[in-house]
Enzyme design. Structure first.
Site, mmCIF file in Angstrom:
data_model
loop_
_atom_site.group_PDB
_atom_site.id
_atom_site.type_symbol
_atom_site.label_atom_id
_atom_site.label_comp_id
_atom_site.label_asym_id
_atom_site.label_seq_id
_atom_site.Cartn_x
_atom_site.Cartn_y
_atom_site.Cartn_z
ATOM 1 C CB ALA A 1 -0.929 0.003 1.207
ATOM 2 C CB CYS A 2 4.261 1.963 0.728
ATOM 3 S SG CYS A 2 5.297 3.408 0.990
ATOM 4 C CB ILE A 3 2.684 4.798 -4.123
ATOM 5 C CG1 ILE A 3 1.939 5.904 -3.364
ATOM 6 C CG2 ILE A 3 1.737 3.664 -4.502
ATOM 7 C CD1 ILE A 3 0.851 6.574 -4.190
#
EC number: 1.7.1.7
Length: 330
Positions: A179-181
């Site tokens: 969920a990390c960009i």
């Protein structure tokens, strides 16, 4: 340029561990427990300290059942009461803090009220920071008995500096999570080479490391242990459970739960400095079953490593296979 970065970069899907001669009849003989701080936990796994992964109710269940946890810091006004509640139940308290000025006041409040958590985690996206170092020193001065983890970092230099400042453990991983960009928004991070980053950091670490992010399969836990992790922090694989926060959503007869990154629009409540995203993860039933499956798979890993406990995994050989191990399976 540090010569650590001349090492070949690789990630979880690029690595296979090489089996050793087994010395157990059954994987049930293999012990997965790990000592972290002054306590021993069933497995070297901790749910990510994200608002979509853990809440107070789940924290209580984890502590009661022999698992490590870290409570998130996104309801800061509730943290002191959380510590008090856990202690009244006879359970250990494990909280997260940031580095803003009011966090210093919060530490003072805990000392004044004699609400000292057994575990404290400084939770910052870019943990190799003078402000993190200052917070480490302050917490260890005011609460010397709390087991202090600091992060997140990506380099051996960062591990050395945080350890030297007084951190009892360091969290490794900048943006490899599902969920990390961060890697897309900033161009920085350990996405795609998280396992290599862990290996580099373990070369200099004198204290425990937590591998944070990028875990997609249970076998990745064993790989993390092989490359130096004492504890493995997992987000998306431990989201979506009956006990997990987040709304249940049904689409075309299938059930999902919300999962979002700690720097997402959902978390921040507005579109600003967003480095996380929201997604749906399949509903997975009880987290107890998932954690038991992780334990059983890790027992199998230990048996393949030719040992009886986690130490045996740290000594196995490995091969770099560059994205071929899935062989169309996933």
């Amino acid at each position: 340029m540090n010569n650590y970065f001349s090492m070949e970069a690789f990630d979880y899907d690029d690595i296979q561990l090489v089996p050793n001669k087994a010395i157990v009849k059954s994987r049930k003989e293999c012990v997965t427990s790990v000592k972290f701080g002054n306590r021993t936990f069933k497995i070297p796994v901790v749910p990510a300290n994200m608002e979509s992964v853990i809440d107070e109710k789940l924290a209580v269940w984890l502590a009661q059942n022999g698992y490590y946890y870290v409570m998130h810091r996104f309801q800061p006004e509730k943290r002191a009461d959380f510590i008090k509640m856990m202690h009244e139940k006879g359970l250990f308290a494990s909280i997260s803090v940031g580095i803003k000025d009011d966090e210093y006041d919060f530490i003072d409040e805990l000392v004044e009220k004699d609400l000292i958590p057994e575990y404290t985690t400084i939770d910052v996206a870019h943990g190799h920071s003078v402000y993190v170092i200052d917070m480490i020193k302050y917490i260890k001065e005011k609460m010397p008995d709390t087991f202090l983890t600091a992060g997140n970092v990506a380099t051996p230099e960062a591990v050395r500096e945080l350890e030297n400042a007084g951190a009892d453990a360091t969290k490794v991983g900048v943006g490899p999570g599902k969920a990390c960009i961060t890697k897309l928004k900033t161009g920085f991070g350990t996405g795609g080479w998280q396992l290599a980053a862990l290996r580099m950091c373990s070369k200099v670490a004198r204290k425990p490391l937590i591998a944070d992010g990028g875990i997609r399969h249970n076998g990745d836990i064993a790989k993390s242990v092989r490359f130096g992790a004492s504890m493995v922090m997992i987000g998306s694989m431990l989201a979506g459970h009956e006990e997990s926060p987040g709304n249940v959503i049904k689409i075309d007869g299938k059930t999902y739960k919300q999962y979002w990154g700690s720097a997402s629009e959902v978390q921040k409540g507005a579109y600003r400095n967003v480095e996380g995203k929201q997604m749906l993860v399949p509903y997975r039933g009880s987290i107890a079953n998932t954690l038991e499956e992780m334990k059983e798979d890790l027992q199998s890993s230990i048996s393949y490593a030719g040992g009886r406990d986690l130490e045996s995994i740290k000594r196995v050989d490995y091969v770099i296979v560059k994205n071929t191990i899935m062989n169309g399976d996933y």
